[in-house]
Every structure is written in structure tokens, then in C-alpha cells.
Design an enzyme around this catalytic site. Structure first.
Site, PDB file in Angstrom:
ATOM      1  N   ASP A 127       0.835  -1.202   0.000  1.00 32.77           N
ATOM      2  CA  ASP A 127       0.000   0.000   0.000  1.00 32.77           C
ATOM      3  C   ASP A 127       0.873   1.256   0.000  1.00 32.77           C
ATOM      4  O   ASP A 127       1.998   1.237   0.515  1.00 32.77           O
ATOM      5  CB  ASP A 127      -0.909  -0.025   1.245  1.00 32.77           C
ATOM      6  CG  ASP A 127      -2.063   0.945   1.129  1.00 32.77           C
ATOM      7  OD1 ASP A 127      -2.290   1.508   0.037  1.00 32.77           O
ATOM      8  OD2 ASP A 127      -2.751   1.158   2.150  1.00 32.77           O
ATOM      9  N   GLY A 128       0.337   2.302  -0.576  1.00 33.04           N
ATOM     10  CA  GLY A 128       1.008   3.613  -0.511  1.00 33.04           C
ATOM     11  C   GLY A 128       1.645   4.055  -1.815  1.00 33.04           C
ATOM     12  O   GLY A 128       2.320   5.089  -1.845  1.00 33.04           O
ATOM     13  N   ARG A 171       0.160   7.574  -2.763  1.00 30.19           N
ATOM     14  CA  ARG A 171       0.641   8.669  -1.911  1.00 30.19           C
ATOM     15  C   ARG A 171       2.123   8.939  -2.153  1.00 30.19           C
ATOM     16  O   ARG A 171       2.577  10.078  -2.145  1.00 30.19           O
ATOM     17  CB  ARG A 171       0.394   8.331  -0.431  1.00 30.19           C
ATOM     18  CG  ARG A 171      -1.010   8.675   0.017  1.00 30.19           C
ATOM     19  CD  ARG A 171      -1.364   7.988   1.301  1.00 30.19           C
ATOM     20  NE  ARG A 171      -1.578   6.560   1.097  1.00 30.19           N
ATOM     21  CZ  ARG A 171      -1.587   5.664   2.076  1.00 30.19           C
ATOM     22  NH1 ARG A 171      -1.387   6.043   3.322  1.00 30.19           N
ATOM     23  NH2 ARG A 171      -1.798   4.396   1.813  1.00 30.19           N
ATOM     24  N   TRP A 172       2.896   7.879  -2.392  1.00 29.91           N
ATOM     25  CA  TRP A 172       4.326   8.050  -2.682  1.00 29.91           C
ATOM     26  C   TRP A 172       4.488   8.961  -3.903  1.00 29.91           C
ATOM     27  O   TRP A 172       5.314   9.876  -3.902  1.00 29.91           O
ATOM     28  CB  TRP A 172       4.953   6.683  -2.944  1.00 29.91           C
ATOM     29  CG  TRP A 172       6.422   6.706  -3.228  1.00 29.91           C
ATOM     30  CD1 TRP A 172       7.439   6.551  -2.319  1.00 29.91           C
ATOM     31  CD2 TRP A 172       7.045   6.889  -4.511  1.00 29.91           C
ATOM     32  NE1 TRP A 172       8.652   6.637  -2.954  1.00 29.91           N
ATOM     33  CE2 TRP A 172       8.440   6.840  -4.291  1.00 29.91           C
ATOM     34  CE3 TRP A 172       6.572   7.080  -5.798  1.00 29.91           C
ATOM     35  CZ2 TRP A 172       9.363   6.977  -5.336  1.00 29.91           C
ATOM     36  CZ3 TRP A 172       7.480   7.227  -6.833  1.00 29.91           C
ATOM     37  CH2 TRP A 172       8.868   7.172  -6.599  1.00 29.91           C
ATOM     38  N   GLU A 182     -11.843  -5.284  -5.218  1.00 26.87           N
ATOM     39  CA  GLU A 182     -12.404  -3.921  -5.114  1.00 26.87           C
ATOM     40  C   GLU A 182     -11.617  -2.908  -5.952  1.00 26.87           C
ATOM     41  O   GLU A 182     -12.099  -1.803  -6.207  1.00 26.87           O
ATOM     42  CB  GLU A 182     -12.416  -3.469  -3.643  1.00 26.87           C
ATOM     43  CG  GLU A 182     -13.448  -4.183  -2.769  1.00 26.87           C
ATOM     44  CD  GLU A 182     -13.052  -5.607  -2.397  1.00 26.87           C
ATOM     45  OE1 GLU A 182     -11.839  -5.909  -2.333  1.00 26.87           O
ATOM     46  OE2 GLU A 182     -13.963  -6.446  -2.189  1.00 26.87           O
ATOM     47  N   ASN A 183     -10.409  -3.274  -6.380  1.00 29.52           N
ATOM     48  CA  ASN A 183      -9.567  -2.325  -7.136  1.00 29.52           C
ATOM     49  C   ASN A 183     -10.138  -1.977  -8.512  1.00 29.52           C
ATOM     50  O   ASN A 183      -9.704  -1.016  -9.141  1.00 29.52           O
ATOM     51  CB  ASN A 183      -8.135  -2.843  -7.294  1.00 29.52           C
ATOM     52  CG  ASN A 183      -7.291  -2.698  -6.049  1.00 29.52           C
ATOM     53  OD1 ASN A 183      -6.322  -3.428  -5.839  1.00 29.52           O
ATOM     54  ND2 ASN A 183      -7.642  -1.746  -5.186  1.00 29.52           N
ATOM     55  N   TRP A 184     -11.140  -2.740  -8.984  1.00 26.35           N
ATOM     56  CA  TRP A 184     -11.777  -2.417 -10.270  1.00 26.35           C
ATOM     57  C   TRP A 184     -12.446  -1.056 -10.233  1.00 26.35           C
ATOM     58  O   TRP A 184     -12.738  -0.469 -11.265  1.00 26.35           O
ATOM     59  CB  TRP A 184     -12.829  -3.473 -10.643  1.00 26.35           C
ATOM     60  CG  TRP A 184     -12.264  -4.827 -10.968  1.00 26.35           C
ATOM     61  CD1 TRP A 184     -12.294  -5.930 -10.166  1.00 26.35           C
ATOM     62  CD2 TRP A 184     -11.591  -5.228 -12.170  1.00 26.35           C
ATOM     63  NE1 TRP A 184     -11.686  -6.991 -10.784  1.00 26.35           N
ATOM     64  CE2 TRP A 184     -11.247  -6.587 -12.026  1.00 26.35           C
ATOM     65  CE3 TRP A 184     -11.251  -4.579 -13.355  1.00 26.35           C
ATOM     66  CZ2 TRP A 184     -10.579  -7.310 -13.012  1.00 26.35           C
ATOM     67  CZ3 TRP A 184     -10.587  -5.300 -14.341  1.00 26.35           C
ATOM     68  CH2 TRP A 184     -10.255  -6.641 -14.162  1.00 26.35           C
ATOM     69  N   ARG A 204       1.469  -4.870   6.352  1.00 28.25           N
ATOM     70  CA  ARG A 204       0.809  -3.854   5.530  1.00 28.25           C
ATOM     71  C   ARG A 204       1.692  -2.603   5.541  1.00 28.25           C
ATOM     72  O   ARG A 204       2.125  -2.145   6.603  1.00 28.25           O
ATOM     73  CB  ARG A 204      -0.579  -3.500   6.048  1.00 28.25           C
ATOM     74  CG  ARG A 204      -1.235  -2.481   5.114  1.00 28.25           C
ATOM     75  CD  ARG A 204      -2.709  -2.316   5.348  1.00 28.25           C
ATOM     76  NE  ARG A 204      -3.275  -1.465   4.303  1.00 28.25           N
ATOM     77  CZ  ARG A 204      -4.487  -1.560   3.813  1.00 28.25           C
ATOM     78  NH1 ARG A 204      -5.292  -2.492   4.267  1.00 28.25           N
ATOM     79  NH2 ARG A 204      -4.920  -0.747   2.880  1.00 28.25           N
TER      80      ARG A 204
HETATM   81  C1  FPP Z   1      -1.605   0.099  -3.402  1.00 29.73           C
HETATM   82  O1  FPP Z   1      -1.257   1.446  -3.580  1.00 29.73           O
HETATM   83  C2  FPP Z   1      -1.037  -0.755  -4.455  1.00 29.73           C
HETATM   84  C3  FPP Z   1      -1.754  -1.386  -5.409  1.00 29.73           C
HETATM   85  C4  FPP Z   1      -3.230  -1.257  -5.505  1.00 29.73           C
HETATM   86  C5  FPP Z   1      -1.139  -2.219  -6.450  1.00 29.73           C
HETATM   87  C6  FPP Z   1       0.105  -2.964  -6.082  1.00 29.73           C
HETATM   88  C7  FPP Z   1       0.622  -3.709  -7.254  1.00 29.73           C
HETATM   89  C8  FPP Z   1       1.869  -3.612  -7.760  1.00 29.73           C
HETATM   90  C9  FPP Z   1       2.905  -2.802  -7.126  1.00 29.73           C
HETATM   91  C10 FPP Z   1       2.321  -4.385  -8.968  1.00 29.73           C
HETATM   92  C11 FPP Z   1       1.318  -4.603 -10.030  1.00 29.73           C
HETATM   93  C12 FPP Z   1       1.146  -6.038 -10.276  1.00 29.73           C
HETATM   94  C13 FPP Z   1       0.027  -6.648 -10.719  1.00 29.73           C
HETATM   95  C14 FPP Z   1       0.130  -8.075 -11.099  1.00 29.73           C
HETATM   96  C15 FPP Z   1      -1.282  -5.972 -10.861  1.00 29.73           C
HETATM   97  P1  FPP Z   1      -2.390   2.542  -3.621  1.00 29.73           P
HETATM   98  O2  FPP Z   1      -2.546   3.012  -5.031  1.00 29.73           O
HETATM   99  O3  FPP Z   1      -3.632   2.045  -2.968  1.00 29.73           O
HETATM  100  O4  FPP Z   1      -1.731   3.670  -2.747  1.00 29.73           O
HETATM  101  P2  FPP Z   1      -2.483   4.848  -1.983  1.00 29.73           P
HETATM  102  O5  FPP Z   1      -3.247   4.226  -0.869  1.00 29.73           O
HETATM  103  O6  FPP Z   1      -1.345   5.689  -1.499  1.00 29.73           O
HETATM  104  O7  FPP Z   1      -3.344   5.541  -2.991  1.00 29.73           O
END
Ligand code: FPP
Length: 252
Positions: A20-21, A24-25, A67-69, A188
């Protein structure tokens, strides 16, 4: 030398990571979110190698949740392309390290350009035994549990399964993690304290370590820190501090 009973020598057999992150990174650097995902995808391989080197036997990475969809289509497509890119770049080397690929989640909905190479990697690495790399793709623990329940219900309806005989082991055998050890440690990143539908049943007795580091910065040293925190924990499995781990996990 560290004595085997020394907590510092305790290495988890199965580690699950909620990466995660990335967003934000990137945002903190004024970069597009996809740049955070790209850096995150690069980190992924460093962490896999470090886990193998440290004697971990199984690593489950939460790469894309069911849920990422809900994210913008451009971000979803970019994530899949990154996944395919990182797999293509490192498949040969990881196979040489005797890594067995496995997936959990509903791959059916994934586009062919990522689903096919992942399925091929799973098939070609089937006989590798050094390390299990489990990629959670279009995965959600509740959805997985529903699929398992439907499969048990279908057998019960067909008369091949007595509902009264169902134990935790029966249900666990229908989960997509069947045959893998339960995770000992869930990490996490980015300081968030949620399981977000990740291995909810399998992690019943897992230790949870929250790392403040955003995933694109989570490398070998951050993994070491998480493993050290795990090694210092006392695992109880529902018992008192003086007792030892039961031979099998409780079924009720
Ligand atoms: C969370 O960061 C990260 C993810 C949803 C994707 C992680 C996946 C990879 C690094 C590699 C990709 C590989 C495949 C096979 C799909 P976030 O975007 O939720 O961060 P945030 O909470 O800071 O917005």
C-alpha cells in the site's frame, strides 16, 4: 551464533503483504500515480528475493483486489501492464531460484495479456519446491469464502458430502490457498491498519506488522525490520503465554 530457541532466529514460513502507498508516494513527489505503481512493481522483486534469502518459504502478495476495479480504467490497465512487465522481466531468474508461482483470486475477469502469461508461469513452475510465490489477483477473501461455500453446498446437494461432517479443514480445503500453510505474518505498508479483505480466514492467528513505509520505498531493510518485529512477538494461538503451539490449528 543464535540458538534455535532464540526469538531472533524465528522466521515466518508464510508472509502475506498488503502493498500500500504507491499513490501517496507518487503524489508527494508530484508524480502520476502510475509512477508510484511502477516503482512499487520494481520493489516487488527486491522483496521476493530478500524473502527467499531470509528463509521464508511462501510469500503472498496482494497485487490487485476485487475492489480495485473501482479505480479509473487507465490506472487499472496500467497496473496490469506493470504486472505483465515485471513477470516477463524476472520469470526466468525466479524459475532458476526454484520459485513456484501460484495465484489466488478470480483470474477469469483478467485481460488475456496478463492472465495467460501468469497461467503459463504457474504451469511451468509447478515442480519447483524452494519457494511459493502467490499472487493475489482480483482477490477478495469474502468472495473466496463464498466460492468455497458454494462448492461445499453443491457437494452436499449432490449427496457426496455430509454437512454434519464439515470441519474447518474441510472448508480450508476449498479455499484457494489449500495446501499452503496459514500466513504467520501479514505486513501492511504505508501505516494503514486494515486487512482490506485479504486472507481473512487464513490469517486468524497471523501476527500483523504495520510498516510506516510506502510500498515503493519498502525494500530489503524494511522487510528485515518487519521480520525482526515478528521474531520478537509471542504467538499464543488462543493459549496462555506459558503454553506451546498446538500440533494442528484448532478446528472449532
Ligand atoms: C496500493 O497502492 C497498491 C496497489 C493497488 C497495487 C500494487 C501492485 C503492484 C505494485 C504491482 C502490479 C502487479 C500486478 C500483477 C497488478 P495505492 O494506489 O492504494 O496507494 P495509496 O493508498 O497511497 O493511494
Amino acid at each position: 551464533m543464535t540458538a534455535p530457541s532464540d526469538p531472533a532466529s524465528r522466521v515466518p514460513a508464510h508472509v502475506g503483504i498488503i502493498m500500500d502507498g504507491n499513490g501517496r508516494w507518487a503524489e508527494r513527489r508530484g508524480l502520476p500515480r502510475l509512477e508510484g505503481h511502477r516503482r512499487g512493481a520494481e520493489r516487488l522483486i527486491e522483496v521476493v528475493d530478500a524473502a527467499i534469502d531470509r528463509g521464508v518459504r511462501c510469500l503472498t502478495l496482494y497485487a490487485f483486489s476485487a475492489e480495485n476495479w473501482r479505480r479509473p480504467a487507465e490506472e487499472v490497465g496500467g497496473l496490469f501492464k506493470l504486472g505483465e512487465w515485471v513477470l516477463r522481466l524476472h520469470l526466468h531468474r525466479l524459475s532458476k531460484r526454484k520459485v513456484r508461482f501460484r495465484t489466488i483470486g478470480d483470474l477469469g475477469a483478467m485481460p488475456d495479456f496478463i492472465r495467460v502469461p501468469i497461467q503459463e508461469a504457474v504451469a511451468s513452475s509447478r515442480d519447483n519446491t524452494a519457494f511459493d510465490l502467490v499472487i493475489a489477483l482480483n482477490y477478495g477473501s469474502r468472495q473466496e469464502t463464498v466460492r468455497a461455500a458454494k462448492s461445499l453446498a453443491a457437494d452436499a446437494a449432490a449427496g457426496t458430502l455430509d454437512p454434519a461432517s464439515i470441519t474447518w479443514e474441510t472448508l480450508a480445503g476449498r479455499l484457494e490457498t489449500a495446501g499452503l500453510p496459514d500466513p504467520d505474518l501479514i505486513i501492511r505498508t504505508s501505516g494503514e491498519c486494515r486487512l482490506s479483505n485479504f486472507l481473512l480466514l487464513q490469517a486468524a492467528y497471523a501476527e500483523i506488522v504495520i510498516s510506516p513505509t510506502f510500498w515503493p520505498d519498502f525494500g530489503k531493510e524494511a522487510l528485515e525490520a518487519a521480520l525482526a518485529e515478528y521474531a520478537g512477538r509471542e504467538r499464543r494461538f488462543g493459549m496462555t503465554g506459558g503454553q506451546v503451539r498446538p500440533a494442528a490449528s484448532p478446528s472449532a
